[in-house]
Design a protein around this motif. Structure first.
Motif, PDB file in Angstrom:
ATOM      1  N   UNK A   3      -7.110  -2.557  14.714  1.00 39.84           N
ATOM      2  CA  UNK A   3      -7.417  -1.799  13.418  1.00 39.84           C
ATOM      3  C   UNK A   3      -5.632  -1.695  13.185  1.00 39.84           C
ATOM      4  N   UNK A   4      -5.455  -2.066  11.421  1.00 43.32           N
ATOM      5  CA  UNK A   4      -4.120  -1.737  11.375  1.00 43.32           C
ATOM      6  C   UNK A   4      -4.120  -0.538   9.980  1.00 43.32           C
ATOM      7  N   UNK A   5      -3.239   0.679  10.435  1.00 45.87           N
ATOM      8  CA  UNK A   5      -3.014   1.322   9.630  1.00 45.87           C
ATOM      9  C   UNK A   5      -3.155   1.388   7.392  1.00 45.87           C
ATOM     10  N   UNK A   6      -2.305   0.076   7.463  1.00 43.24           N
ATOM     11  CA  UNK A   6      -1.520  -0.583   6.447  1.00 43.24           C
ATOM     12  C   UNK A   6      -2.972  -0.852   5.392  1.00 43.24           C
ATOM     13  N   UNK A  92       4.990  -2.264  -5.357  1.00 42.66           N
ATOM     14  CA  UNK A  92       4.153  -2.276  -3.292  1.00 42.66           C
ATOM     15  C   UNK A  92       5.334  -1.892  -2.478  1.00 42.66           C
ATOM     16  N   UNK A  93       5.361  -0.852  -2.399  1.00 36.47           N
ATOM     17  CA  UNK A  93       6.442  -0.549  -0.681  1.00 36.47           C
ATOM     18  C   UNK A  93       5.389  -0.096  -0.004  1.00 36.47           C
ATOM     19  N   UNK A  94       4.715  -0.517   1.381  1.00 36.29           N
ATOM     20  CA  UNK A  94       4.024  -0.430   2.168  1.00 36.29           C
ATOM     21  C   UNK A  94       4.403  -0.276   3.858  1.00 36.29           C
ATOM     22  N   UNK A  95       4.536   1.329   3.713  1.00 37.58           N
ATOM     23  CA  UNK A  95       5.167   1.384   5.459  1.00 37.58           C
ATOM     24  C   UNK A  95       6.316   0.963   5.434  1.00 37.58           C
ATOM     25  N   UNK A  96       7.401   1.318   4.502  1.00 40.84           N
ATOM     26  CA  UNK A  96       8.742   0.565   4.848  1.00 40.84           C
ATOM     27  C   UNK A  96       9.816   1.100   4.399  1.00 40.84           C
ATOM     28  N   UNK A  97       9.532   2.248   2.984  1.00 41.63           N
ATOM     29  CA  UNK A  97      10.731   3.122   2.850  1.00 41.63           C
ATOM     30  C   UNK A  97      11.347   3.741   3.418  1.00 41.63           C
ATOM     31  N   UNK A 120       4.151   3.493  -3.284  1.00 42.57           N
ATOM     32  CA  UNK A 120       3.972   3.371  -2.057  1.00 42.57           C
ATOM     33  C   UNK A 120       2.900   3.962  -1.126  1.00 42.57           C
ATOM     34  N   UNK A 121       2.640   3.668  -0.092  1.00 43.78           N
ATOM     35  CA  UNK A 121       2.334   3.968   1.094  1.00 43.78           C
ATOM     36  C   UNK A 121       3.313   4.002   2.434  1.00 43.78           C
ATOM     37  N   UNK A 122       3.409   5.647   2.344  1.00 42.33           N
ATOM     38  CA  UNK A 122       4.620   5.637   3.442  1.00 42.33           C
ATOM     39  C   UNK A 122       3.895   6.401   4.667  1.00 42.33           C
ATOM     40  N   UNK A 123       5.319   6.728   5.617  1.00 46.08           N
ATOM     41  CA  UNK A 123       4.757   6.955   6.929  1.00 46.08           C
ATOM     42  C   UNK A 123       5.557   8.745   6.833  1.00 46.08           C
ATOM     43  N   UNK A 124       5.140   9.109   7.930  1.00 49.72           N
ATOM     44  CA  UNK A 124       6.164  10.110   8.039  1.00 49.72           C
ATOM     45  C   UNK A 124       5.869  11.330   8.985  1.00 49.72           C
ATOM     46  N   UNK A 190       7.061  13.269 -12.684  1.00 48.22           N
ATOM     47  CA  UNK A 190       5.560  13.265 -12.775  1.00 48.22           C
ATOM     48  C   UNK A 190       4.794  12.448 -11.674  1.00 48.22           C
ATOM     49  N   UNK A 191       5.770  11.522 -10.528  1.00 48.58           N
ATOM     50  CA  UNK A 191       4.526  11.652  -9.829  1.00 48.58           C
ATOM     51  C   UNK A 191       3.551  12.474  -8.937  1.00 48.58           C
ATOM     52  N   UNK A 192       2.873  11.378  -8.649  1.00 48.95           N
ATOM     53  CA  UNK A 192       1.613  12.268  -7.473  1.00 48.95           C
ATOM     54  C   UNK A 192       1.855  11.471  -5.616  1.00 48.95           C
ATOM     55  N   UNK A 193       1.708  12.990  -4.753  1.00 51.73           N
ATOM     56  CA  UNK A 193       2.325  12.301  -3.765  1.00 51.73           C
ATOM     57  C   UNK A 193       0.832  12.848  -3.137  1.00 51.73           C
ATOM     58  N   UNK A 194       0.602  12.095  -2.345  1.00 52.07           N
ATOM     59  CA  UNK A 194      -1.359  12.525  -1.308  1.00 52.07           C
ATOM     60  C   UNK A 194      -1.273  11.931  -0.861  1.00 52.07           C
ATOM     61  N   UNK A 195      -1.982  13.151   0.325  1.00 48.40           N
ATOM     62  CA  UNK A 195      -1.510  12.793   1.814  1.00 48.40           C
ATOM     63  C   UNK A 195      -2.776  12.073   2.260  1.00 48.40           C
ATOM     64  N   UNK A 196      -2.841  11.081   3.391  1.00 52.88           N
ATOM     65  CA  UNK A 196      -3.954  10.212   3.598  1.00 52.88           C
ATOM     66  C   UNK A 196      -4.132  10.369   5.185  1.00 52.88           C
ATOM     67  N   UNK A 197      -5.510  10.212   5.634  1.00 53.58           N
ATOM     68  CA  UNK A 197      -5.933  10.704   7.103  1.00 53.58           C
ATOM     69  C   UNK A 197      -4.757   9.779   7.570  1.00 53.58           C
ATOM     70  N   UNK A 198      -4.835   8.827   7.590  1.00 46.28           N
ATOM     71  CA  UNK A 198      -3.529   7.858   9.246  1.00 46.28           C
ATOM     72  C   UNK A 198      -2.354   8.252   9.038  1.00 46.28           C
ATOM     73  N   UNK A 199      -2.092   8.978   9.415  1.00 48.28           N
ATOM     74  CA  UNK A 199      -0.690   9.462   9.213  1.00 48.28           C
ATOM     75  C   UNK A 199       0.256   8.673   8.012  1.00 48.28           C
ATOM     76  N   UNK A 200      -0.529   8.374   7.056  1.00 48.49           N
ATOM     77  CA  UNK A 200       0.005   8.297   5.524  1.00 48.49           C
ATOM     78  C   UNK A 200       0.310   8.901   4.541  1.00 48.49           C
ATOM     79  N   UNK A 201       0.453   8.667   3.443  1.00 49.97           N
ATOM     80  CA  UNK A 201       0.671   9.361   2.400  1.00 49.97           C
ATOM     81  C   UNK A 201       1.122   8.097   1.323  1.00 49.97           C
ATOM     82  N   UNK A 202       0.336   9.084   0.145  1.00 51.39           N
ATOM     83  CA  UNK A 202       0.475   7.376  -1.295  1.00 51.39           C
ATOM     84  C   UNK A 202       1.162   8.169  -2.228  1.00 51.39           C
TER      85      UNK A 202
END
Length: 209
Positions: A3-6, A92-97, A120-124, A190-202
């Motif tokens: 299972x890949x979170x990205x 797009x920038x997936x788990x790389x920023x 951006x699909x980011x990690x924190x 004006x950007x939107x930052x949304x917390x996602x479930x699997x240790x990611x944000x959008x």
């Protein structure tokens, strides 16, 4: 395939592609799975990654899958690459920023065409009680997802390979989600930052115009 979170969030990212999107940039493309999904939509895709091994693997996978001519892989470090201003309809920038200074988003912002979208699909890292609460929720969900993938793999014929799979380099994120929100508000107004479930944000930013 574990299972890949990205990969789990590919469909969410595809929904951010603006109507009429003609040209896109995938930053830190890894082995190219998301770039191939973009190209399958008929979009011209530039996909870049600083790792020569990863780019070679992405190109090989694209050729094996009959990837179209509208997908171009290139070895490049985005922090040292001059992007054309106002050019891309979707970036797009997936788990790389988190592999680069967050301020790099300013160059991505400037490369967007009017009406273009940066996704951006980011990690924190977990720093707060809220972070740990989300993590506690994600752990059992992650276990269930892994079991489901393992069960599905169990009914598929195994494909033999004598070489180890090529994977993109991994780095630990260091910028807390609160800091990401603060920096994004300045660099991407004006950007939107949304917390996602699997240790990611959008993070989604739409260029005006």
């Amino acid at each position: 395939m574990p299972f890949d979170h990205n990969d789990h969030y590919h469909r969410l990212l595809i929904r951010q592609v603006p109507p009429g999107c003609a040209v896109a940039l995938d930053v830190g493309c890894g082995t190219g799975r998301f770039a191939r999904r973009l190209a399958a939509l008929g979009v011209e895709v530039d996909a870049i990654d600083p790792s020569p091994e990863v780019i070679a693997e992405a190109q090989a996978r694209s050729e094996r899958s009959g990837g179209g001519r509208n997908l171009r892989f290139r070895r490049a470090d985005i922090t040292g690459t001059e992007l054309p201003r106002g050019h891309y309809d979707f970036i797009s920038c997936l788990a790389s920023i988190h592999h680069m200074p967050f301020g790099t988003v300013a160059a991505l912002r400037d490369a967007l065409a009017p009406g273009g979208v940066l996704a951006i699909l980011g990690c924190y890292p977990e720093r707060t009680a809220v972070d740990w609460a989300w993590s506690a929720t994600a752990v059992p969900a992650n276990a269930v997802a892994r079991l489901a993938v393992a069960a599905a793999d169990g009914v598929r014929p195994a494909r033999r390979s004598d070489r180890a799979p090529v994977r993109a380099p991994v780095a630990r994120p260091t910028l807390a989600l609160a800091d990401i929100r603060r920096e994004a508000a300045t660099l991407l107004p004006g950007c939107e930052v949304r917390r996602l479930l699997f240790w990611r944000y959008l993070l989604v930013f739409r260029a005006t115009g």
